[in-house]
Every structure is written in structure tokens, then in C-alpha cells.
Scaffold this motif. Structure first.
Motif, PDB file in Angstrom:
ATOM      1  N   LEU A 136       0.829  -1.235  -0.007  1.00 23.36           N
ATOM      2  CA  LEU A 136      -0.105   0.084   0.035  1.00 23.36           C
ATOM      3  C   LEU A 136       1.035   1.356   0.002  1.00 23.36           C
ATOM      4  O   LEU A 136       1.932   1.125   0.525  1.00 23.36           O
ATOM      5  CB  LEU A 136      -1.067   0.005   1.212  1.00 23.36           C
ATOM      6  N   GLU A 137       0.499   2.288  -0.700  1.00 23.17           N
ATOM      7  CA  GLU A 137       1.230   3.554  -0.811  1.00 23.17           C
ATOM      8  C   GLU A 137       0.144   4.718  -0.656  1.00 23.17           C
ATOM      9  O   GLU A 137      -0.816   4.635  -1.444  1.00 23.17           O
ATOM     10  CB  GLU A 137       1.997   3.682  -2.152  1.00 23.17           C
ATOM     11  N   ARG A 138       0.292   5.410   0.377  1.00 27.86           N
ATOM     12  CA  ARG A 138      -0.581   6.434   0.516  1.00 27.86           C
ATOM     13  C   ARG A 138      -0.203   7.672  -0.425  1.00 27.86           C
ATOM     14  O   ARG A 138       0.989   8.163  -0.543  1.00 27.86           O
ATOM     15  CB  ARG A 138      -0.553   7.159   1.924  1.00 27.86           C
ATOM     16  N   THR A 139      -1.270   8.165  -1.209  1.00 30.99           N
ATOM     17  CA  THR A 139      -1.183   9.142  -2.272  1.00 30.99           C
ATOM     18  C   THR A 139      -1.815  10.638  -1.781  1.00 30.99           C
ATOM     19  O   THR A 139      -2.613  10.383  -0.867  1.00 30.99           O
ATOM     20  CB  THR A 139      -1.595   8.608  -3.559  1.00 30.99           C
ATOM     21  N   SER A 140      -1.437  11.468  -2.541  1.00 25.86           N
ATOM     22  CA  SER A 140      -2.113  12.920  -2.279  1.00 25.86           C
ATOM     23  C   SER A 140      -2.289  13.688  -3.671  1.00 25.86           C
ATOM     24  O   SER A 140      -1.434  13.179  -4.479  1.00 25.86           O
ATOM     25  CB  SER A 140      -1.386  13.405  -1.099  1.00 25.86           C
ATOM     26  N   GLN A 141      -3.067  14.575  -3.616  1.00 22.59           N
ATOM     27  CA  GLN A 141      -3.210  15.418  -4.681  1.00 22.59           C
ATOM     28  C   GLN A 141      -3.776  16.727  -4.303  1.00 22.59           C
ATOM     29  O   GLN A 141      -4.569  16.818  -3.525  1.00 22.59           O
ATOM     30  CB  GLN A 141      -4.139  14.637  -5.814  1.00 22.59           C
ATOM     31  N   ILE A 142      -3.239  17.969  -4.912  1.00 23.19           N
ATOM     32  CA  ILE A 142      -3.888  19.316  -4.802  1.00 23.19           C
ATOM     33  C   ILE A 142      -4.953  19.266  -5.829  1.00 23.19           C
ATOM     34  O   ILE A 142      -4.876  18.743  -6.920  1.00 23.19           O
ATOM     35  CB  ILE A 142      -2.687  20.023  -5.059  1.00 23.19           C
ATOM     36  N   TYR A 143      -6.305  20.034  -5.290  1.00 25.85           N
ATOM     37  CA  TYR A 143      -7.232  20.189  -6.162  1.00 25.85           C
ATOM     38  C   TYR A 143      -7.718  21.804  -6.292  1.00 25.85           C
ATOM     39  O   TYR A 143      -8.444  22.177  -6.965  1.00 25.85           O
ATOM     40  CB  TYR A 143      -8.395  19.590  -5.479  1.00 25.85           C
TER      41      TYR A 143
END
Length: 1404
Positions: free
Chosen positions: A796-803
Motif C-alpha cells: 500500500l502507498e498513500r497518495t495525495s493530490q492538490i485540487y
């Protein structure tokens, strides 16, 4: 929602090599799995995954009835129906084998030597018990034609034949002719609203797969012709003339899967993609909601690689769909089409001699209990493996392990604030570094979750898991500090700050309750919706975290029916029941002396039967303070403290319903003696549908007055449709707010990750992705002989994104620039806000510059004007340009402006790093001579600002420009008609860059390769230590190198041009006594000949005009403390009074005179306190205004002292107690016995600590001394040696002056400067007196050199050899020759040396 983790399992099969599994089906409770072979049935248990029993038919039966094809379980798992290839239904009875001892269990757990009995408590078998099962054949039922599929509908079987008939059979082998029908009798149309439809024909084919959904209301069928239809159930056929409806626009269906919870039908097609349909009840049609198609961008040639879809299966909770292909491969989709994982490509797909997909071709698959496992029958093509292995086993029983988000079954609000995953035996929690904080964490520091990708893995207590597997519900509190789990019975909770699980102390209490409707944390209470087995009733229980987990300390509230969903908003508990009612309770904490308790008081009950087709379809319920009518900002700021429940949100099968409070009626006060003035809860109005295809929703009870637009918004996850934000539009003031203006707006935007949590105030969404690693294994499984290679391991890899840039783009697109500006300004303090502006500009630029159609109202000018409202606009423009294809630059700079003007603006605003980025742009757009001019301006500014790395990069850049190309055309000639002709510039993430990649595109210059090689060599050298050269420089090496003869005239001219810039700045530094900056400048600018330049400037800029000011500047620049008097020197000063000698005239002291480095007074002694440290400013240096009495004249003219008289001794002058300016002094009396008791070693150590500066400063000073001495800048070398208080360095400097061709004016300046320093030490810095006394021999030598020099400046002096001995401390040669023509200083007096007694202090 679901993600694979760990290794796939290959289950051991106790079969012969000729047998292959062909079908797998699970029971309704998913505890038992039936695996079918051609002539064998095998029953497996779910946990552990072992085979319990098998049944093999005889050869006679096989010949009579045929092979086994498919099977169906009875709902109570007591019978199994198996289809055969010759048109028979074999009915088997599955029962508990009572002949097996130990409570009819196959495996016995032992603790030591005693066996643990396996009891059944409340009818529930132990979690780790494997029941002994027997299977027996009951009968065969023969139908008229060959069978195609079968389906279990309640207590009956629906069997489809190839002749188009569908027969209903009871489990006792009797037929139900009333429910049976034939396809050709059914009228089917494109919608249900038509009066009559068209009957099916033989060309439409027969049923190859079907499923029944009572919530949708009929059979979902796939015909052999590739068509798909929905057939109403028998109860609805009587009401409608049309009983079937086609799934339009689809003719190549291969399989299907029905999602009862979301009322969706997924069809797998023969073209490797899938289509999901839903029933539109208004129009009576099946309409497509989304497609399941892997994009060719990520997986090219998808259709040829994987083939048609072979299997589709929804997870038990209906939140994810598994899809496999005939040639191999596996994909997992969210309920509305967001791709969670695809094993085609990446580390899953391995290509050796042939392409091998994982998993191999899947014949059949089935989800395990709670979706933690996926059972598959994978088959390798025998043609692919021919000749690869000796023994080939074509089919394997594979099991994939999964973890899922807690939002799938328990979508409470606290679970929305963290990325929280649950597995079958462990929990994955992403909390950043809040685990080190207090448990009173308020949730306002969510920004720490942005950068942290570490998982907090919490193993579930084995004591609880052994008897209560599987885990059904999990929840985490608002702070991310406490988690709770609930399995088959009971519950347990865990605290991260104690790292301990808390279980029920009474095991009976744990077995007497089953969590059925979820759980949530409210402060330090755990609220649970459960079923009481003993009392046969549904309850809501609240357990305090601080007490024992016992029903005695629990607060219990009875409820009328089963709770399906539970949620908490502030101090309100919301319950959704199976009868489609909603109850709202108020939570109030009661602090009792023993334990804290919780009081639940019912506030309101709302019936929602009218709006809900079935309670199972409600996937989320939420109370919130959001409302459609938004008040102005001023009203929001006044009332932000009291946010009441304004709306009720319901997610019904993907449709989001908003129930608002009805404020149209009168406000009625509630009649309550405890709160007589409390208003009665307002009813809810009819709902409004604000969104469809909703999977998750996020909102926050917190209010941030600075970011009201983000905290007052509603966030929706919509699968393949991306995300949607229900954003408030605040009017400026109430007077200008019109009723026809929109109060809220729904903004959709695409996301690249699957959202699981939203950080509202940070404008970031968090998600999870699955990463795989392939390991080669040479192991051969003993049961099958299969050679397993390239097994993927999933993590598992935690991801993130700017919106934020998506919202700004949508607002600007809708001409809501004022709202966009307010939203951006409230987020401008975020560290990644400049990156947000870059993303906004880049996305709009890519869209409009590559558009084939004309854009009448372009968005790019509005975006550029919007970005110019922020100070980062210059950086944003150039970063976007360097990350964009070069062919799009004209389109960009046509809008943002000329890069020349932007470059000059950067220079004016002193943004040199940004200007350097523009230089790369200008190099590709302008002529080389223009690039050189701009680089020169930037180099001048860089060296002025002490940005040495940037200056070195610019020097390399200037050298890379070929002088022969100065008037050449620009490297790029844009053709706007074919923008795809040019390559793209490499992306640069920061302004700080190296000029090694100056040729961003193919350049015409013949010398570009040579320039690049030069830059690469320079980059290699840049990794070495900076202060490395002392005895030579680059120019000296260049002179000695034979290759320097080949340098062209243009190249030498270019080098002189660069050197003139560098030398001009070096002179400026040296003339202002900035020796340390000069050292940094020379060390970082590697092409600058430091030593040779200093040698040229030694009689010009390198001359020291004011020794006292220069030595003060050295102390200040290198943070080097001024010396202080030692204790021994102070004692000597106290005991001895200098009546006839002065440290200012040590040059004329007799060599045999005793050393007296001190002075004293009869009454008191001034002792300077220690320096505050090397970081102090120049104002903290020691200064003494005057040690001279008031009788001495204020105007003193100082000359080199050649005579000494009794009156010239400064030590005999009266010292004023109030004359100190450089710090505080301690006035010490005669009683200094405590000082006398200090040891000499301690005194020496303390003196060394006080007098020394930082180690780095000492290294830099000694480096500068070496360079200055080599360049024969003896005045500065002498000053550096004095600052270091290194007598040997002073000796080296004097020896250099005496042994080399040193001009007489330099020696005279050194001697005159020392005289100034002697006077300065007498008057201001007494700490230098001992050192100046120690080097009195060298001062005497300098005096003799200046005194004995003839007027012709060519002198040869013979000195007595006895004065040259090292032991005597003179260390000067006996003879020195000084040559010069015009070096005589005009202001030096020509006095002769008189006896010491006749010295006088003449001042000039």
C-alpha cells in the motif's frame, strides 16, 4: 476502496494431475466454497482456507449424467445444486458430520497438553473451529434440453436451457410451473412506458447468464446473441404489458454482475471493456452510467493483450467490482467506475519468452467473507507452456488478499478525516506524526498528514480475533489516537499512545452482543449500534475509553428496530433504521465521581419511507450545518460559533438527497422543564437531488473564518466522474445580494487518485494506491509440480493530490473571478501555493494551445491576469514555460508578455533565481549576443548579492556561448501551424538550477557539443570541496597547459570580458575590507584567478589604508572575538606599574628586557568581560574610549615612533573609571586571593576558549592567510596573522617581506600600521598588548628595514648573524635586497634611529 496486499496464495489441491477445477461458488454466508471439477466436488472452508470434504462420482455416473459445469448453494447452505453437461441437475445434501468427535470439528486447538473444547454459544460456532461436513447425493433432475445456467431465488432454482426456457425447481426436486416461462413469450421493448413490446425470437438466442435482484425487480439476463435485457418478475408482469427492457447500445455482452445496493448492472463485453447500467424509473429505461475501460494511455493495445471479459464479481458490500479477461489480467473498479488497480502492465506483467499476465486466464472467481479474499481459478494456456516444464498443471486455485477502506461499511464522519484501512488481521492508519502528540489533539493540525506517507500498522489482538473473525466494523477517533474494531461478536478498542488493546473482561458479555449498525467515537466515548442476543433487542451502547470494557460502565439506549447506519455531528447522534426512519439524539457527558457517563436524549425522528426504495440502498447518512441559502460573509463571521444542524444528507444508491430545515412556519418553543426556552426542532422539507453517482461525501464541523469557502463546502467522490465540490458563493454584503443569484455552485474536476480523505483547510485530498514488486521464485510446489515464477508482491502507498487549481479554473471559467480571488488569497500562505498557480496555468495553456478548433472566449488571458494578482507571478510564468513543450512558448508569451521584460522585472525585484530561469528561455528565443548581454546583467547582480552558485552557473553559461554565433539567428524558429515539431524542455522544479542543460532543443551551433562537455566537466568538479586551491589558480595552469595555445582570439576575448566583470566585483569587495566575501567569491567562481589577481592588485586595491579599521572588520566578518587579558597578565598588571615603558613603543625595547604584558593601577583594575560569542555584531566588540587622562589633548597627530621619552609612556597616564565603551568592567580590589588560587592550566584553558572563534572561521582565516601570503599581499597577510594571534604566521610574513622584492612602501605601511595597532591596543583593546609584545622582534626588523633603506630604494644591509637565530626570536635573514623605482612613499619621515630613551610619539 479495495486494494490487494501481500503475496497471492496458491492453495494446495488434493487431486490428480488430470483433474482441473472449472467453477467456484460460495454459500450465502461465504463460509463454505464449492469447487467443481469434471467429476468431483470439493468443499472448502474460508478461514483457514482448507478442504473439508469432497465427492467424486463414479465412471458410470459420469457416462450417464455428464461432467459437472456449474453449481448453486441453497440460502441456508444445507444443499447444493450442480448442473451437468447432459442436461441434469444433481441435488446434494450438505450436513454436519456428527460422527466426528470434539463437537464435530475437524481441527482442535491445544493449549499445552489440554484441548480447548469447541462450544457453540448462542448458536455461533467458534471463530477458529472448522466444522466437519458430509455431502451426499439426493437425486438427479432431468430437463428437456441442455442447460446453460442456473440461479437460486429464495427457496427455488431457476434453470435456463438452450431452447430458451427458464424452469423453476424447488429444492425437493419438484417443478414450479407457474413461475416457469419461455423467452419467446416475453415482449421486450426499449422502455417500460410503451404499451407493448416485441417478442423475442430464436435469433435473440437463449440465456447464458442471469442474476435476480429483488431491489431492481427482475431478472438481469445475457443472451447468447450478445444482447442484454432486464426482465420483470412475475409479480410485475401482470401490471405491465411490456415485461422486458433492452440494454441499449450494447450488442457484445459476455457476462454480467448485479449490484443490489446501488441498483447497478455491470456487463462485460467481448471488446475488453465493460458497461454499467442503471434503471431509470422515470423513463423506464436502462441507461448507461459509465464504462469500465482501461485507457490506452496507460495500457496500449489493451484489446489485443487481454481479450474479452471473462468474469465480473461485485464485493459483498457492493463498493467495488472485480473484472478479469480471457487471456489473463485482473482489474478492480469502484462502484461508479474509478480504476483502483489493474495488473496489465507494470510489475504485474512479465515478458520472458512469451507474455505472461497475472493472474492467468480466470475461469471463475468468488469473493470471500467481508471481501478480504478473492478466490480465483486461473488457467494457463497449454500452448504457452508446452516445452517449458516437464509436468504441466494448467489450473490453479489462487487466493488474493485485500484490505479495504473503513468507509465501505462504516462511513461515519471521523473515518472521513483519516486514511484508515482495515484488513483481516491488521489495521493501516495514516496519521502523520500525531502519534507523538497529546491525546487531546483537536484535529486542527491536519496539515501534517500532507507529507507523511508512513503507515501506522496496528495488529488486531489475537485474543479477540481468534474467536471473532472476521472484522466487520472499524472506526478511528477525530484525533487519530484511538481505534475500535468489531467482529462476529463483541468489540475491542486500542489506544496508540498506550499501544494496548482493551477487551471485554467478561467473555459472556462479548458473546452476547453483535455490532450491526456501525460505531463511532464521540470525544472519549465509543458509540455502538448493536443487537443484544440475550435480550433479543436492538440497542445503542456508549463505552467510556477510560474505564474497563464492561456493560456495567456502559450507557445503554433501547431502539425500536435494527440500526443500519450511525453517524455523529458535533454533540448529535444520528441513527438510520431498517424501517427507513431516522432518529436524532443529543449527547451530553455526565462526570460522576467513579466514571464518566453519557446521557442520550431523543431529539427528533423523521420518516423517509417515501424517498427510499429500500433501506439497503442507503449507503450514507450525515447531519451537517450546510445549507443552500448562504448568508453574506459578515453574517457568517458573526455566527460561526454556533453551527446548528441545518441539513440532512442521504446517499441513496448514488443519489445525494439534501433535506433542509423548514423555517417557513413559526418557531415553537419546546415544553421541557429542564430547558423551557429551548426551541423545538424544525421539521425537514422535501429533499433536493444535488448530485448523482456519489460514492463518498466529506464535510467538516469545524469553521475557519479565514477559509469559509473551504470549510462550508461539501465534497463528493463520484468515481469515474472525478470529484465534485458544492461550493458556497458568499455575497459581499446583504444589500447587494439578489434573490436570483446562485448561492452555491457544483464544480466538477478530475482527480488522478482515489480519494479517501479530504484535508479541507489544506486543499489536499488523500488516497491509497497499490504498488507491486515482482520477485523471481525457483520453488516448485510439491502438490502440482507447477514452476511458479514472477509472483507479484503488493503493498500500500498513500497518495495525495492538490485540487485547488481545479476550483480556480472552474470559477474563472464561469466568470466568478472575484470568488476565485478570495479563495486563492485565503490559501496563499500554503507552502505549495506557487505550485497551484503553475498547475492552473499549465493546464489551461495545454488545453488552448493544442486545440484544433478556434476558441472565441479563451480562458488563458483571464488566468494570466489572475496570476498577476500574486507576487509569485514571475516565478509561475517561467516555471510553466520550462515544463511545457517549446512549441507552445509563443502562445504563452503572447499572453504573459515579452520574456525580456519579465527578465528585467526580475532583476529590478532582485529575484535572481527566477531571472536565471528566464535566461534559459531567452537563450532559445533570442540571438546569442542578446543572451550574453542578459547573462552579463544577471552575473553582475548575482555577485553583488553574494549568490555564488548562481554566479558560477552564469559564468559556465557565458562560456558555453560560441563567440562565432553572436549574430546568428535564434535557435528556435517557431511554426505555429505545426506545434508538435519541436521537442519539449525538461521540467525544472526549482529556480535553483545548473546551466548544464542550456541546449534545451537541437541547436545549429557546431560548438554545442564542446560546450556541453565543458559544462559536464565543470559539474563533476563542483562536487569537490570549495576551498581547495592555495598555491596555484586556473590562470597559472592555463599558462602551463599546451592546449592553451589553441584558444582562438574570440575565446580569449570572451574570457577577458568575463574576467573584467569578476575583477571589478573583486576590487569592490577588497576595497571595502570584505575579505570573507572575497574568499567565498574566489572559492565559488572557479575560473577566477585569485592569486594572480591579488598579485596584480597588491600595490593598488590590496593596500591597507587603515589597519585599525581593517582588523576590526576582520573580527566582525569572521565572528572572531577580540582578545582579553589573562588572569596572570592581570596579576602582573596589578603588582607592577609601568612607569617608563609602553606597549605602544615595544619596537624599541631592549631584546633582553623582561616581558611585561600588562599594566596596573594602584587602586583598581579594569578587566573586560568575555565576548558574547562569535555571532555578535560589530557593536559587541571590545572598545575603550580612552585610557588617557583628561590632560592629554583630544587632537593627536600620530607618527611612526622612533624616539621614546619618559613622557610618552601611555601606561603612566591616569585611567578614568568611566571611560569604557566596549562593555562592562569589573572593578577589583586588592583582595584577589580567590583569583590567585586558580591553577595555571585552568587559566590557560579558559583563555583559549574565550579568545578563539568558531572552527570554521579559523579554517577560513588560515586559508586566506595562505592565499594572501602567496600573492605577496603582505599587509593583509600580517593583519590575518595578528587576528589569529599566530606568531609563526607573523614571522613568515616578515620573512617574505625581507627575502622577496617587496616594495619599500609596503614594508613602511606594515610598520606604520603596527604603530597604529600599538596605540589602538593601548587605548581601546588591551587584550592585544601581550601578543604585540611577543612579536616585538619582528616589529623591530620591519623598523630597521624602513630606516636603513637608501634613497635609491636599492639597499643591501648586513646584519649581525647573532640577531638571526631562531632561538632569539628574530627569524629574519641577515641580508635582504629590496628593489624599486617609484615605490618611495612621500609621507614617510626620514628620521634616524635614536637610542630608546629618546623616543617620542609623533603623530602624522
Amino acid at each position: 476502496m479495495y486494494f490487494p496486499v501481500g503475496w497471492p496464495k496458491y492453495l494446495k489441491q488434493n487431486i490428480q494431475h488430470s483433474q482441473e477445477p472449472c467453477f467456484i461458488v460460495s454459500s450465502c454466508d461465504r463460509m463454505l466454497f464449492a469447487v467443481l471439477y469434471d467429476e468431483r466436488i470439493s468443499i472448502w472452508y474460508c478461514k483457514p482456507s482448507v478442504e473439508i470434504v469432497s465427492y467424486t462420482q463414479s465412471a458410470k455416473s459420469l457416462a450417464s449424467f455428464g461432467n459437472y459445469i456449474k453449481a448453486e448453494w441453497k440460502p441456508d447452505s444445507s444443499a447444493l445444486a450442480v448442473m451437468t453437461s447432459k442436461g441434469y441437475i444433481a441435488l446434494f445434501k450438505v450436513d454436519l458430520d456428527i460422527s466426528v468427535p470434539n463437537h464435530h470439528c475437524l481441527y482442535v486447538s491445544t493449549e499445552g497438553k489440554t484441548q480447548v473444547p469447541r462450544r457453540e454459544i448462542n448458536g455461533i460456532v467458534e471463530g477458529d473451529s472448522i466444522p466437519a461436513i458430509k455431502i451426499s447425493l439426493q437425486s438427479y433432475v432431468q430437463l428437456t434440453a441442455k442447460l446453460s445456467c442456473c440461479l437460486c431465488i429464495r427457496e427455488e432454482l431457476a434453470v435456463a436451457s438452450v431452447d430458451g426456457s427458464v424452469t423453476r425447481l424447488r429444492w425437493n426436486a419438484q417443478r414450479n410451473d407457474k413461475a416457469s416461462f419461455h423467452l419467446q413469450e416475453m415482449p421486450v421493448a426499449s422502455d417500460f412506458l410503451r404499451s407493448s413490446g416485441t417478442r423475442l425470437t430464436e435469433a435473440d438466442g437463449y440465456v447464458v447468464q442471469m442474476e435476480y435482484s429483488p431491489i431492481i425487480g427482475g431478472y438481469c439476463m445475457v443472451l447468447s446473441s450478445g444482447k442484454a435485457l432486464l426482465l420483470m418478475s412475475s409479480a410485475m408482469r401482470e401490471e405491465r404489458g411490456t415485461v422486458g427492457v433492452w440494454a441499449t447500445d450494447i450488442k457484445d455482452v459476455a457476462c454480467l454482475a448485479v449490484n443490489h445496493r446501488y441498483r447497478l448492472i455491470a456487463y462485460g463485453c467481448k471488446g475488453s471493456n465493460g458497461v454499467v447500467y442503471t434503471l431509470n424509473e422515470v423513463e423506464g429505461t436502462l441507461e448507461a452510467t459509465h464504462r469500465l475501460q482501461v485507457t490506452c494511455k496507460n495500457f496500449p493495445e489493451m484489446d489485443k493483450t487481454v481479450g474479452p471479459v471473462s468474469c465480473l464479481k461485485w464485493t459483498p458490500d457492493g463498493t467495488a467490482l472485480a473484472m478479469t479477461w480471457r487471456k489473463g489480467g485482473f482489474s478492480l473498479w469502484s462502484v461508479f467506475g474509478s480504476l483502483l488497480i489493474c495488473t496489465v502492465g507494470g510489475d504485474y506483467c512479465v515478458s520472458n519468452e512469451y507474455s505472461k499476465l497475472f493472474p492467468p486466464s480466470v475461469k471463475s472467481m468468488e469473493w470471500g467473507l467481508e471481501g478480504y479474499h478473492l478466490w480465483m481459478i486461473g488457467t494457463q494456456d497449454a500452448a504457452e507452456e508446452a516445452g517449458q516444464y516437464e509436468t504441466v498443471n494448467r489450473s490453479d486455485l489462487i487466493q488474493l488478499q485485500f484490505v479495504k477502506s473503513c468507509l465501505t461499511v462504516n462511513p461515519c464522519m471521523t473515518n472521513h478525516e483519516h486514511v484508515f484501512m482495515q484488513g483481516e488481521d491488521k489495521l493501516y492508519l495514516n496519521t502523520g506524526d500525531i502519534t507523538s502528540k497529546s491525546s487531546q489533539y483537536t484535529g486542527r493540525e491536519a496539515h501534517i498528514l500532507v507529507g507523511s506517507k508512513q503507515w501506522q500498522i496496528i495488529p488486531i489482538s489475537h485474543s479477540y480475533l481468534a474467536a471473532n473473525w472476521p472484522i466487520r466494523y472499524t472506526c478511528v477517533d477525530k484525533a487519530g489516537q484511538c481505534v475500535a474494531v468489531a467482529g462476529k461478536t463483541g468489540l475491542a478498542h486500542y489506544a496508540l499512545f498506550t499501544r494496548k488493546w482493551k477487551l471485554f473482561g467478561n467473555e459472556t458479555q462479548e458473546r452476547d452482543m453483535v455490532v450491526s449498525g456501525g460505531m463511532a467515537w464521540w470525544k472519549d466515548f465509543l458509540c455502538v449500534a448493536c443487537y443484544n442476543i440475550i435480550g433479543q433487542r436492538d440497542e445503542v451502547r456508549c463505552y467510556w475509553r477510560g474505564s474497563k470494557l464492561d456493560n456495567t460502565f456502559a450507557c445503554t439506549q433501547k431502539v425500536p428496530s435494527q440500526v443500519l447506519l450511525l453517524n455523529i455531528f458535533k454533540d448529535t447522534l444520528l441513527l438510520f433504521f431498517v424501517d427507513s426512519h431516522v432518529m436524532i439524539f443529543n449527547l451530553e457527558r455526565k462526570n460522576t465521581p467513579a466514571n464518566a457517563s453519557l446521557q442520550l436524549s431523543k431529539v427528533q425522528e423523521v420518516a423517509l419511507n417515501t424517498y427510499i426504495p429500500h433501506p439497503v440502498c442507503v449507503t450514507g447518512v450525515l447531519l451537517t450545518s450546510l445549507k443552500i441559502d448562504v448568508a453574506p460573509v459578515s453574517c457568517q463571521l458573526r455566527s460561526h460559533g454556533a453551527r446548528d444542524t441545518e441539513s440532512l444528507l442521504l446517499n441513496v444508491a448514488g443519489k445525494l438527497l439534501v433535506f433542509q430545515r423548514d423555517r417557513s412556519g413559526p418557531q415553537i418553543l419546546e415544553k421541557d422543564k429542564h430547558s423551557p426556552h429551548k426551541q423545538k426542532q424544525l421539521p425537514f422539507t422535501s429533499p433536493s437531488v444535488v448530485a448523482t453517482n456519489v460514492e463518498n461525501m466529506w464535510t467538516t464541523p469545524r469553521t475557519n473564518t479565514c477559509k469559509l469557502q473551504l470549510t462550508e463546502a461539501l465534497w463528493l467522490g463520484c468515481g469515474a466522474h472525478g470529484m465534485k465540490v458544492w461550493l458556497p458563493l458568499f455575497p459581499k454584503n446583504e444589500s447587494q445580494a439578489h434573490n436570483f443569484m446562485s448561492k452555491r455552485i457544483m464544480l466538477p474536476f478530475r482527480v488522478d487518485i482515489y480519494p479517501l480523505a479530504v484535508l479541507f483547510e489544506e486543499a489536499v485530498i488523500l488516497g491509497v494506491s497499490s504498488d507491486s514488486l515482482t520477485f523471481k521464485s525457483s520453488a516448485i510446489t510439491p502438490h502440482s509440480g507447477t514452476h511458479l515464477q514472477h509472483i507479484p508482491y503488493c503493498s500500500l502507498e498513500r497518495t495525495s493530490q492538490i485540487y485547488l487549481h481545479h476550483l480556480l479554473k472552474q470559477l474563472l471559467k464561469r466568470n466568478l473571478g472575484v470568488q476565485a480571488l478570495e479563495l486563492a488569497r485565503c490559501c496563499s500562505e500554503l507552502a505549495y501555493f506557487p505550485h497551484v498557480l503553475e498547475l492552473l496555468l499549465h493546464e489551461v495553456l495545454e488545453t488552448e494551445a493544442t486545440s484544433k478548433q478556434p476558441i472565441p472566449d479563451p480562458l488563458l488571458p483571464r488566468v494570466v491576469a489572475f496570476i498577476q494578482e500574486f507576487p509569485e507571478y514571475l516565478q509561475t510564468f517561467v516555471h510553466c514555460a520550462r515544463k511545457t513543450e517549446v512549441a507552445l512558448w509563443p502562445h504563452l508569451f503572447k499572453t504573459v508578455g515579452n520574456p525580456k521584460d519579465l527578465f528585467e522585472e526580475c532583476l529590478i525585484n532582485e529575484r535572481l533565481e527566477t531571472a536565471a530561469s528566464y535566461l534559459i528561455i531567452l537563450q532559445n528565443l533570442e540571438k546569442p549576443i542578446a543572451s550574453r548581454q542578459h547573462a552579463t546583467l544577471l552575473l553582475d547582480s548575482a555577485v553583488e548579492s553574494n549568490q555564488w552558485d548562481l554566479a558560477q552557473d552564469i559564468v559556465r553559461f557565458l562560456k558555453s556561448i560560441d563567440p562565432s554565433d553572436n549574430d546568428a539567428s535564434p535557435p528556435l524558429a517557431f511554426n505555429m501551424m505545426s506545434p508538435t515539431t519541436y521537442t519539449s524542455t525538461p521540467a525544472m522544479e526549482q529556480d535553483h538550477f545548473t546551466f548544464s542543460s542550456v541546449s534545451n532543443v537541437s541547436r545549429i551551433r557546431s560548438s554545442s557539443v564542446t560546450a556541453e562537455s565543458m559544462v559536464r566537466e565543470a559539474n563533476k568538479e563542483s562536487g569537490k570541496k570549495k576551498l581547495s586551491h592555495t598555491l596555484s589558480d586556473n590562470q597559472f595552469n592555463a599558462k602551463k597547459s599546451p592546449s592553451s595555445k589553441q584558444v582562438s582570439i574570440e575565446g580569449s576575448t570572451d574570457q577577458v570580458y568575463i574576467d573584467s566583470i569578476l575583477c571589478r566585483h573583486a576590487r569592490k569587495l577588497l576595497s571595502s575590507n570584505r575579505i570573507r566575501d572575497l574568499g567565498y567569491f574566489a572559492a565559488n567562481i572557479r575560473d577566477f584567478g585569485f592569486v594572480s589577481w591579488l598579485r596584480k592588485e597588491r600595490l593598488r586595491t590590496a593596500k591597507v589604508t587603515d589597519f585599525v579599521c581593517a582588523i576590526r572588520d576582520l573580527h566582525h566578518q569572521f565572528h572572531w572575538p577580540l582578545p582579553v587579558l589573562s588572569l596572570s597578565a592581570f596579576q602582573q598588571l596589578k603588582r607592577k606599574a609601568f612607569s617608563t615603558s609602553s606597549l605602544a613603543s615595544l619596537t624599541l625595547l631592549d631584546d633582553n628586557a623582561p616581558l611585561s604584558p600588562g599594566f596596573s593601577r594602584q587602586n583598581a583594575t579594569l578587566v573586560p568581560k568575555p565576548s558574547p560569542g562569535p555571532g555578535g555584531s560589530q557593536n559587541n566588540l571590545y572598545k575603550v574610549d580612552s585610557f588617557i587622562s583628561n590632560g592629554v589633548s583630544d587632537e593627536i597627530i600620530l607618527k611612526p615612533q622612533l624616539l621614546r621619552t619618559e613622557d610618552s609612556s601611555l601606561a603612566t597616564q591616569e585611567i578614568s573609571d568611566s571611560s569604557s565603551q566596549f562593555g562592562d568592567f569589573d572593578v577589583l580590589g586588592d583582595s584577589t586571593s580567590s583569583l590567585d588560587s586558580l591553577s595555571p592550566e585552568l587559566e590557560l584553558l579558559s583563555q583559549e576558549i574565550i579568545s578563539k572563534g568558531p572552527e570554521q572561521s579559523e579554517l577560513e582565516l588560515r586559508y586566506m592567510f595562505q592565499v594572501l601570503l602567496e600573492a605577496e599581499c603582505l599587509e593583509w597577510a600580517l593583519l590575518v596573522a595578528i587576528v589569529l594571534r599566530d606568531s609563526l604566521a607573523v614571522v613568515r610574513t616578515v620573512n617574505t617581506a625581507s627575502m622577496t622584492d617587496t616594495p619599500l612602501e609596503v614594508v613602511a605601511s606594515m610598520r606604520e600600521g603596527l604603530s597604529y595597532l600599538e596605540l589602538w591596543s593601548d587605548t581601546e583593546c588591551v587584550g592585544y598588548k601581550p601578543f604585540l609584545h611577543a612579536i616585538r622582534g619582528q616589529i623591530h626588523i620591519l623598523s630597521k628595514i624602513t630606516e636603513t633603506a637608501p634613497p635609491t630604494l636599492k639597499l643591501s644591509t648586513d646584519m649581525d648573524s647573532s640577531n638571526c637565530s631562531v632561538e632569539e626570536g628574530n627569524l629574519s635573514p641577515s641580508a635582504m635586497t629590496m628593489r624599486g623605482e617609484n615605490d618611495t612613499p612621500h609621507d614617510l619621515p626620514s628620521q634616524t634611529v635614536d637610542p630608546p630613551k629618546q623616543s617620542e610619539c609623533a603623530v602624522s
